[in-house]
Design an enzyme around this catalytic site. Structure first.
Site, PDB file in Angstrom:
ATOM      1  N   CYS A 121      33.707  40.622  51.624  1.00 13.48           N
ATOM      2  CA  CYS A 121      33.596  39.605  50.587  1.00 13.48           C
ATOM      3  C   CYS A 121      32.213  38.987  50.696  1.00 13.48           C
ATOM      4  O   CYS A 121      31.529  39.160  51.700  1.00 13.48           O
ATOM      5  CB  CYS A 121      34.669  38.534  50.749  1.00 13.48           C
ATOM      6  SG  CYS A 121      34.849  37.529  49.250  1.00 13.48           S
ATOM      7  N   CYS A 131      32.708  34.481  45.520  1.00 15.14           N
ATOM      8  CA  CYS A 131      32.960  35.791  46.118  1.00 15.14           C
ATOM      9  C   CYS A 131      32.161  36.908  45.456  1.00 15.14           C
ATOM     10  O   CYS A 131      32.381  38.089  45.736  1.00 15.14           O
ATOM     11  CB  CYS A 131      34.455  36.119  46.057  1.00 15.14           C
ATOM     12  SG  CYS A 131      35.473  34.885  46.918  1.00 15.14           S
ATOM     13  N   LYS A 196      46.159  38.476  45.751  1.00 16.13           N
ATOM     14  CA  LYS A 196      45.630  37.290  46.424  1.00 16.13           C
ATOM     15  C   LYS A 196      45.595  36.143  45.419  1.00 16.13           C
ATOM     16  O   LYS A 196      44.949  36.228  44.376  1.00 16.13           O
ATOM     17  CB  LYS A 196      44.220  37.576  46.952  1.00 16.13           C
ATOM     18  CG  LYS A 196      43.562  36.357  47.582  1.00 16.13           C
ATOM     19  CD  LYS A 196      42.244  36.710  48.223  1.00 16.13           C
ATOM     20  CE  LYS A 196      41.571  35.472  48.804  1.00 16.13           C
ATOM     21  NZ  LYS A 196      40.306  35.799  49.461  1.00 16.13           N
ATOM     22  N   ARG A 218      38.059  29.293  42.340  1.00 14.87           N
ATOM     23  CA  ARG A 218      38.163  30.760  42.324  1.00 14.87           C
ATOM     24  C   ARG A 218      39.222  31.271  41.338  1.00 14.87           C
ATOM     25  O   ARG A 218      39.653  32.408  41.414  1.00 14.87           O
ATOM     26  CB  ARG A 218      38.539  31.263  43.725  1.00 14.87           C
ATOM     27  CG  ARG A 218      37.581  30.868  44.828  1.00 14.87           C
ATOM     28  CD  ARG A 218      37.577  31.907  45.931  1.00 14.87           C
ATOM     29  NE  ARG A 218      37.108  31.436  47.208  1.00 14.87           N
ATOM     30  CZ  ARG A 218      35.846  31.113  47.484  1.00 14.87           C
ATOM     31  NH1 ARG A 218      34.927  31.163  46.539  1.00 14.87           N
ATOM     32  NH2 ARG A 218      35.520  30.733  48.702  1.00 14.87           N
ATOM     33  N   GLU A 234      48.637  44.265  40.061  1.00 13.46           N
ATOM     34  CA  GLU A 234      47.455  44.274  40.941  1.00 13.46           C
ATOM     35  C   GLU A 234      47.644  45.287  42.074  1.00 13.46           C
ATOM     36  O   GLU A 234      46.730  46.049  42.406  1.00 13.46           O
ATOM     37  CB  GLU A 234      47.233  42.881  41.558  1.00 13.46           C
ATOM     38  CG  GLU A 234      46.561  41.870  40.638  1.00 13.46           C
ATOM     39  CD  GLU A 234      45.055  42.106  40.514  1.00 13.46           C
ATOM     40  OE1 GLU A 234      44.545  43.097  41.045  1.00 13.46           O
ATOM     41  OE2 GLU A 234      44.386  41.277  39.866  1.00 13.46           O
ATOM     42  N   LYS A 249      48.910  37.617  49.717  1.00 13.37           N
ATOM     43  CA  LYS A 249      48.297  36.475  50.385  1.00 13.37           C
ATOM     44  C   LYS A 249      48.301  35.274  49.448  1.00 13.37           C
ATOM     45  O   LYS A 249      47.926  35.432  48.281  1.00 13.37           O
ATOM     46  CB  LYS A 249      46.864  36.846  50.752  1.00 13.37           C
ATOM     47  CG  LYS A 249      46.060  35.718  51.352  1.00 13.37           C
ATOM     48  CD  LYS A 249      44.632  36.136  51.507  1.00 13.37           C
ATOM     49  CE  LYS A 249      43.857  34.942  52.039  1.00 13.37           C
ATOM     50  NZ  LYS A 249      42.450  35.161  52.085  1.00 13.37           N
ATOM     51  N   SER A 275      45.321  30.181  56.733  1.00  5.84           N
ATOM     52  CA  SER A 275      44.888  29.041  57.548  1.00  5.84           C
ATOM     53  C   SER A 275      45.699  27.772  57.291  1.00  5.84           C
ATOM     54  O   SER A 275      46.086  27.076  58.233  1.00  5.84           O
ATOM     55  CB  SER A 275      43.404  28.783  57.290  1.00  5.84           C
ATOM     56  OG  SER A 275      43.168  28.536  55.912  1.00  5.84           O
TER      57      SER A 275
HETATM   58  C1  PBG Z   1      37.305  35.343  51.574  1.00  3.59           C
HETATM   59  C2  PBG Z   1      38.575  35.005  52.249  1.00  3.59           C
HETATM   60  C3  PBG Z   1      39.301  33.800  52.214  1.00  3.59           C
HETATM   61  C4  PBG Z   1      40.365  33.969  53.089  1.00  3.59           C
HETATM   62  C5  PBG Z   1      40.288  35.266  53.604  1.00  3.59           C
HETATM   63  N1  PBG Z   1      39.171  35.894  53.049  1.00  3.59           N
HETATM   64  C6  PBG Z   1      39.027  32.515  51.542  1.00  3.59           C
HETATM   65  C7  PBG Z   1      39.070  32.372  50.096  1.00  3.59           C
HETATM   66  O1  PBG Z   1      39.470  33.252  49.331  1.00  3.59           O
HETATM   67  O2  PBG Z   1      38.647  31.294  49.689  1.00  3.59           O
HETATM   68  C8  PBG Z   1      41.398  32.922  53.414  1.00  3.59           C
HETATM   69  C9  PBG Z   1      42.072  33.080  54.720  1.00  3.59           C
HETATM   70  C10 PBG Z   1      42.813  31.894  55.205  1.00  3.59           C
HETATM   71  O3  PBG Z   1      42.940  30.850  54.547  1.00  3.59           O
HETATM   72  O4  PBG Z   1      43.314  32.009  56.327  1.00  3.59           O
HETATM   73  N2  PBG Z   1      37.360  35.605  50.239  1.00  3.59           N
END
Ligand code: PBG
Length: 324
Positions: A121, A131, A196, A218, A234, A249, A275
Protein backbone atom coordinates in the site's frame (compact mmCIF):
# COMPACT_ATOMS: atom_id res chain seq x y z
CA UNK A 1 -40.02 -37.61 19.23
CA UNK A 2 -37.25 -36.75 21.60
CA UNK A 3 -37.76 -33.81 23.84
CA UNK A 4 -37.39 -32.69 27.45
CA UNK A 5 -37.14 -34.42 29.88
CA UNK A 6 -35.59 -37.19 27.72
CA UNK A 7 -33.47 -34.69 25.86
CA UNK A 8 -31.10 -32.55 27.92
CA UNK A 9 -28.37 -30.57 26.13
CA UNK A 10 -26.70 -29.89 29.49
CA UNK A 11 -25.58 -33.57 29.68
CA UNK A 12 -22.63 -32.85 27.39
CA UNK A 13 -21.64 -29.75 29.36
CA UNK A 14 -21.11 -31.52 32.70
CA UNK A 15 -17.33 -31.40 32.83
CA UNK A 16 -14.37 -30.10 30.95
CA UNK A 17 -13.48 -33.35 29.20
CA UNK A 18 -17.01 -33.74 27.87
CA UNK A 19 -17.14 -30.13 26.77
CA UNK A 20 -13.82 -30.44 24.97
CA UNK A 21 -14.92 -33.65 23.21
CA UNK A 22 -17.83 -31.90 21.52
CA UNK A 23 -16.09 -28.62 20.70
CA UNK A 24 -16.91 -27.62 17.13
CA UNK A 25 -14.18 -25.02 16.62
CA UNK A 26 -10.50 -25.36 17.40
CA UNK A 27 -8.31 -22.30 17.47
CA UNK A 28 -4.66 -23.14 16.82
CA UNK A 29 -1.40 -21.20 16.86
CA UNK A 30 -0.89 -22.18 13.22
CA UNK A 31 -3.93 -20.04 12.33
CA UNK A 32 -2.31 -16.82 13.55
CA UNK A 33 -0.35 -14.13 11.74
CA UNK A 34 1.57 -11.55 13.76
CA UNK A 35 1.77 -7.97 12.35
CA UNK A 36 5.01 -6.03 12.93
CA UNK A 37 5.81 -2.33 12.44
CA UNK A 38 9.31 -1.45 11.25
CA UNK A 39 10.81 2.03 11.48
CA UNK A 40 14.10 3.55 10.26
CA UNK A 41 16.93 3.77 12.80
CA UNK A 42 18.88 1.46 15.08
CA UNK A 43 18.31 -0.27 18.40
CA UNK A 44 14.64 0.73 18.51
CA UNK A 45 11.91 -1.05 20.49
CA UNK A 46 9.33 1.61 21.23
CA UNK A 47 5.85 0.82 22.48
CA UNK A 48 3.02 2.15 20.28
CA UNK A 49 0.89 4.43 22.47
CA UNK A 50 -2.44 3.44 20.96
CA UNK A 51 -1.58 -0.28 20.94
CA UNK A 52 -0.07 -1.29 24.29
CA UNK A 53 2.01 -4.46 23.97
CA UNK A 54 2.91 -3.73 20.32
CA UNK A 55 6.09 -1.94 19.30
CA UNK A 56 7.96 -0.06 16.61
CA UNK A 57 11.05 -2.10 15.74
CA UNK A 58 14.11 -1.13 13.75
CA UNK A 59 15.59 -3.51 11.20
CA UNK A 60 18.23 -4.70 13.69
CA UNK A 61 15.85 -5.42 16.61
CA UNK A 62 13.11 -6.97 14.47
CA UNK A 63 14.58 -10.44 13.78
CA UNK A 64 14.73 -11.33 17.48
CA UNK A 65 11.05 -10.52 17.91
CA UNK A 66 10.18 -12.55 14.81
CA UNK A 67 12.27 -15.43 16.11
CA UNK A 68 10.39 -15.44 19.39
CA UNK A 69 7.09 -15.54 17.48
CA UNK A 70 8.37 -18.44 15.36
CA UNK A 71 9.47 -20.28 18.51
CA UNK A 72 5.90 -20.02 19.79
CA UNK A 73 4.72 -21.76 16.61
CA UNK A 74 3.39 -18.68 14.80
CA UNK A 75 3.85 -19.47 11.08
CA UNK A 76 3.88 -15.96 9.61
CA UNK A 77 4.44 -12.27 10.20
CA UNK A 78 2.91 -9.34 8.30
CA UNK A 79 5.36 -6.47 7.90
CA UNK A 80 4.41 -2.78 7.78
CA UNK A 81 7.05 -0.12 7.23
CA UNK A 82 7.44 3.55 8.02
CA UNK A 83 9.75 5.47 5.68
CA UNK A 84 12.43 8.02 6.60
CA UNK A 85 10.52 10.63 4.61
CA UNK A 86 7.23 10.77 2.73
CA UNK A 87 6.41 12.21 -0.70
CA UNK A 88 3.50 12.67 -3.11
CA UNK A 89 3.92 9.27 -4.77
CA UNK A 90 5.03 7.22 -1.77
CA UNK A 91 8.40 6.33 -3.27
CA UNK A 92 9.56 4.82 0.05
CA UNK A 93 7.18 1.93 -0.65
CA UNK A 94 9.07 0.66 -3.68
CA UNK A 95 12.63 1.74 -3.00
CA UNK A 96 15.14 -1.12 -3.02
CA UNK A 97 16.46 0.13 0.30
CA UNK A 98 13.08 0.94 1.82
CA UNK A 99 12.35 0.01 5.42
CA UNK A 100 10.25 -3.02 4.48
CA UNK A 101 12.71 -4.28 1.88
CA UNK A 102 15.54 -4.13 4.44
CA UNK A 103 13.35 -5.74 7.09
CA UNK A 104 12.40 -8.62 4.80
CA UNK A 105 16.04 -9.34 3.98
CA UNK A 106 16.91 -9.33 7.69
CA UNK A 107 13.98 -11.59 8.56
CA UNK A 108 14.65 -14.10 5.81
CA UNK A 109 18.29 -14.44 6.78
CA UNK A 110 17.60 -14.72 10.54
CA UNK A 111 14.43 -16.87 10.50
CA UNK A 112 14.19 -18.50 7.05
CA UNK A 113 11.37 -20.86 8.03
CA UNK A 114 9.05 -17.98 9.01
CA UNK A 115 6.60 -16.92 6.28
CA UNK A 116 7.09 -13.22 5.57
CA UNK A 117 4.07 -11.31 4.29
CA UNK A 118 4.38 -7.68 3.22
CA UNK A 119 1.68 -5.02 3.13
CA UNK A 120 1.37 -3.52 -0.34
CA UNK A 121 0.00 0.00 0.00
CA UNK A 122 1.17 3.58 -0.35
CA UNK A 123 -0.56 5.25 2.62
CA UNK A 124 2.37 4.81 5.04
CA UNK A 125 4.61 6.47 2.45
CA UNK A 126 2.59 9.30 0.89
CA UNK A 127 2.76 12.85 2.25
CA UNK A 128 -1.05 13.11 1.96
CA UNK A 129 -1.66 9.73 3.67
CA UNK A 130 -3.88 8.28 0.94
CA UNK A 131 -3.46 4.77 -0.45
CA UNK A 132 -2.74 5.94 -3.99
CA UNK A 133 -1.69 8.76 -6.29
CA UNK A 134 -3.74 11.92 -5.76
CA UNK A 135 -4.83 13.84 -8.87
CA UNK A 136 -7.13 16.86 -8.59
CA UNK A 137 -8.01 15.92 -5.03
CA UNK A 138 -9.01 12.33 -5.94
CA UNK A 139 -7.16 9.05 -5.56
CA UNK A 140 -6.45 8.00 -9.15
CA UNK A 141 -7.03 4.28 -9.53
CA UNK A 142 -5.10 3.46 -12.68
CA UNK A 143 -2.11 5.68 -11.94
CA UNK A 144 -1.78 3.89 -8.60
CA UNK A 145 -1.69 0.36 -10.04
CA UNK A 146 1.78 0.69 -11.51
CA UNK A 147 3.21 1.88 -8.18
CA UNK A 148 1.54 -0.96 -6.29
CA UNK A 149 2.97 -3.47 -8.76
CA UNK A 150 6.42 -1.91 -8.32
CA UNK A 151 6.02 -2.13 -4.54
CA UNK A 152 5.02 -5.78 -4.64
CA UNK A 153 7.91 -6.65 -6.98
CA UNK A 154 10.47 -4.87 -4.79
CA UNK A 155 9.18 -6.80 -1.77
CA UNK A 156 9.33 -10.12 -3.65
CA UNK A 157 12.89 -9.28 -4.73
CA UNK A 158 13.77 -8.69 -1.09
CA UNK A 159 12.48 -12.19 -0.27
CA UNK A 160 8.82 -11.83 0.73
CA UNK A 161 6.85 -15.09 0.50
CA UNK A 162 3.45 -13.43 0.19
CA UNK A 163 2.47 -9.91 -0.85
CA UNK A 164 -0.72 -8.46 0.60
CA UNK A 165 -2.32 -5.52 -1.24
CA UNK A 166 -4.44 -3.46 1.17
CA UNK A 167 -5.13 -0.39 -0.97
CA UNK A 168 -8.55 -1.34 -2.47
CA UNK A 169 -7.79 -0.05 -5.98
CA UNK A 170 -9.74 -1.86 -8.71
CA UNK A 171 -7.66 -4.31 -10.73
CA UNK A 172 -4.61 -4.31 -8.51
CA UNK A 173 -4.44 -8.07 -7.98
CA UNK A 174 -4.34 -8.63 -11.75
CA UNK A 175 -1.61 -6.07 -12.29
CA UNK A 176 0.47 -7.32 -9.36
CA UNK A 177 0.13 -10.95 -10.54
CA UNK A 178 1.22 -10.02 -14.06
CA UNK A 179 4.15 -7.97 -12.79
CA UNK A 180 5.36 -10.73 -10.46
CA UNK A 181 5.01 -13.42 -13.13
CA UNK A 182 6.72 -11.27 -15.75
CA UNK A 183 9.72 -10.94 -13.47
CA UNK A 184 10.15 -14.58 -12.47
CA UNK A 185 8.15 -14.48 -9.22
CA UNK A 186 5.35 -16.83 -10.25
CA UNK A 187 5.71 -18.72 -6.95
CA UNK A 188 5.08 -15.70 -4.72
CA UNK A 189 1.50 -15.69 -3.39
CA UNK A 190 -0.99 -12.85 -3.19
CA UNK A 191 -3.08 -12.41 -0.07
CA UNK A 192 -5.61 -9.77 -1.09
CA UNK A 193 -7.45 -7.52 1.31
CA UNK A 194 -10.48 -8.32 -0.84
CA UNK A 195 -13.33 -7.01 1.30
CA UNK A 196 -11.83 -4.12 3.23
CA UNK A 197 -14.29 -1.71 4.80
CA UNK A 198 -13.89 2.01 5.51
CA UNK A 199 -13.77 1.41 9.26
CA UNK A 200 -13.13 3.56 12.32
CA UNK A 201 -11.43 0.53 13.86
CA UNK A 202 -8.19 1.35 11.99
CA UNK A 203 -7.65 4.39 14.24
CA UNK A 204 -4.87 2.98 16.45
CA UNK A 205 -3.04 1.59 13.39
CA UNK A 206 -2.99 4.97 11.73
CA UNK A 207 -1.27 6.38 14.81
CA UNK A 208 1.22 3.48 14.65
CA UNK A 209 1.85 3.89 10.92
CA UNK A 210 1.44 7.67 10.72
CA UNK A 211 -0.99 7.08 7.86
CA UNK A 212 -4.03 9.21 8.70
CA UNK A 213 -5.16 10.96 5.48
CA UNK A 214 -4.33 14.68 5.54
CA UNK A 215 -7.61 15.49 3.77
CA UNK A 216 -10.86 13.60 3.30
CA UNK A 217 -11.20 9.93 4.13
CA UNK A 218 -10.89 6.54 2.44
CA UNK A 219 -14.55 6.06 1.57
CA UNK A 220 -14.03 6.45 -2.19
CA UNK A 221 -11.94 3.27 -2.27
CA UNK A 222 -12.70 1.21 0.88
CA UNK A 223 -16.12 -0.45 1.18
CA UNK A 224 -19.23 0.94 2.86
CA UNK A 225 -20.04 -0.86 6.13
CA UNK A 226 -23.72 -1.51 5.26
CA UNK A 227 -22.83 -3.61 2.18
CA UNK A 228 -22.56 -7.40 2.28
CA UNK A 229 -23.34 -8.57 -1.26
CA UNK A 230 -20.76 -6.13 -2.59
CA UNK A 231 -18.14 -7.85 -0.41
CA UNK A 232 -18.82 -11.10 -2.24
CA UNK A 233 -18.36 -9.31 -5.58
CA UNK A 234 -15.03 -7.85 -4.39
CA UNK A 235 -13.84 -11.28 -3.27
CA UNK A 236 -14.98 -12.96 -6.48
CA UNK A 237 -13.12 -10.39 -8.60
CA UNK A 238 -9.91 -10.77 -6.61
CA UNK A 239 -10.12 -14.54 -7.02
CA UNK A 240 -10.58 -14.12 -10.78
CA UNK A 241 -7.61 -11.78 -10.88
CA UNK A 242 -5.40 -14.36 -9.17
CA UNK A 243 -5.56 -13.93 -5.39
CA UNK A 244 -4.34 -17.04 -3.57
CA UNK A 245 -5.83 -16.08 -0.21
CA UNK A 246 -8.66 -13.58 0.30
CA UNK A 247 -9.32 -11.46 3.36
CA UNK A 248 -12.21 -9.80 5.15
CA UNK A 249 -11.29 -6.77 7.25
CA UNK A 250 -12.10 -5.82 10.00
CA UNK A 251 -13.18 -9.09 11.62
CA UNK A 252 -15.42 -8.49 14.62
CA UNK A 253 -18.01 -6.13 13.19
CA UNK A 254 -18.00 -8.22 9.96
CA UNK A 255 -18.38 -11.81 11.18
CA UNK A 256 -21.39 -12.20 8.88
CA UNK A 257 -19.21 -11.31 5.88
CA UNK A 258 -16.61 -13.89 6.95
CA UNK A 259 -19.35 -16.53 7.14
CA UNK A 260 -20.82 -15.60 3.76
CA UNK A 261 -17.38 -15.62 2.14
CA UNK A 262 -16.59 -19.01 3.68
CA UNK A 263 -19.85 -20.44 2.31
CA UNK A 264 -19.46 -18.90 -1.15
CA UNK A 265 -15.78 -19.59 -1.95
CA UNK A 266 -13.25 -22.37 -1.49
CA UNK A 267 -10.15 -20.21 -1.30
CA UNK A 268 -8.27 -19.95 2.00
CA UNK A 269 -9.93 -17.15 3.94
CA UNK A 270 -8.17 -14.69 6.23
CA UNK A 271 -9.71 -12.19 8.64
CA UNK A 272 -7.97 -9.16 10.13
CA UNK A 273 -8.60 -8.62 13.84
CA UNK A 274 -7.66 -4.96 13.43
CA UNK A 275 -5.97 -2.43 15.68
CA UNK A 276 -9.17 -0.90 17.12
CA UNK A 277 -10.47 -4.34 18.04
CA UNK A 278 -7.16 -5.07 19.75
CA UNK A 279 -6.95 -1.78 21.61
CA UNK A 280 -10.53 -1.99 22.93
CA UNK A 281 -9.78 -5.34 24.55
CA UNK A 282 -6.47 -4.05 25.92
CA UNK A 283 -8.01 -0.90 27.36
CA UNK A 284 -10.89 -2.71 29.02
CA UNK A 285 -8.49 -5.30 30.44
CA UNK A 286 -6.18 -2.59 31.79
CA UNK A 287 -9.14 -1.06 33.56
CA UNK A 288 -10.01 -4.44 35.04
CA UNK A 289 -13.34 -4.53 33.24
CA UNK A 290 -12.78 -7.81 31.41
CA UNK A 291 -10.52 -10.84 31.76
CA UNK A 292 -7.95 -10.31 29.00
CA UNK A 293 -7.03 -13.92 28.31
CA UNK A 294 -10.65 -15.06 28.15
CA UNK A 295 -11.66 -12.09 26.01
CA UNK A 296 -8.84 -12.63 23.50
CA UNK A 297 -9.48 -16.35 23.15
CA UNK A 298 -13.23 -15.80 22.84
CA UNK A 299 -12.76 -13.15 20.13
CA UNK A 300 -10.28 -15.26 18.13
CA UNK A 301 -12.45 -18.36 18.45
CA UNK A 302 -15.45 -16.38 17.19
CA UNK A 303 -13.51 -15.26 14.11
CA UNK A 304 -12.50 -18.87 13.45
CA UNK A 305 -16.05 -20.10 14.03
CA UNK A 306 -17.38 -17.53 11.56
CA UNK A 307 -15.22 -19.25 8.94
CA UNK A 308 -11.74 -17.73 8.86
CA UNK A 309 -8.84 -20.13 8.32
CA UNK A 310 -6.23 -17.50 9.10
CA UNK A 311 -6.42 -14.66 11.65
CA UNK A 312 -4.15 -11.64 11.56
CA UNK A 313 -3.97 -10.38 15.13
CA UNK A 314 -1.86 -8.17 17.37
CA UNK A 315 -2.69 -10.65 20.15
CA UNK A 316 -0.78 -13.39 18.27
CA UNK A 317 2.11 -13.86 20.68
CA UNK A 318 0.11 -13.84 23.88
CA UNK A 319 -2.59 -16.04 22.31
CA UNK A 320 0.13 -18.46 21.22
CA UNK A 321 1.41 -18.77 24.79
CA UNK A 322 -2.14 -19.39 26.05
CA UNK A 323 -2.87 -21.97 23.35
CA UNK A 324 0.27 -24.03 24.05
C1 PBG B 1 -3.02 0.26 4.87
C2 PBG B 1 -3.55 -0.55 5.98
C3 PBG B 1 -4.39 -0.16 7.05
C4 PBG B 1 -4.52 -1.27 7.86
C5 PBG B 1 -3.80 -2.32 7.27
N1 PBG B 1 -3.22 -1.84 6.09
C6 PBG B 1 -4.96 1.16 7.40
C7 PBG B 1 -5.98 1.80 6.60
O1 PBG B 1 -6.55 1.26 5.65
O2 PBG B 1 -6.22 2.96 6.93
C8 PBG B 1 -5.29 -1.32 9.16
C9 PBG B 1 -4.86 -2.35 10.12
C10 PBG B 1 -5.35 -2.19 11.50
O3 PBG B 1 -6.14 -1.29 11.84
O4 PBG B 1 -4.94 -3.02 12.31
N2 PBG B 1 -3.88 0.57 3.86
Amino acid sequence: MSEFPKLRLRRLRRNDALRRMVEETTLAVKNLIYPLFVVPGKGIKKEIGSMPGNFHWSVDTLPKEAESAARLGIPAVLVFGLPGSKDETGSGAYSKDGTVQKAVRALKSAVPELVVITDVCLCDYTSHGHCGVVKKGCVDNDATLELLAKTALSQAEAGADIVAPSDMMDGRVKVIREHLDGNGFQDISILSYAAKYASCFYGPFREAAGSTPKFGDRRSYQMSPPNAREALREIELDIQEGADIVMVKPALAYLDIIRRARDAFNHPLAAYNVSGEYSMVKAAAQKGWIDEKMAVLEVLTAIKRAGADIIITYHAKEAATWLK
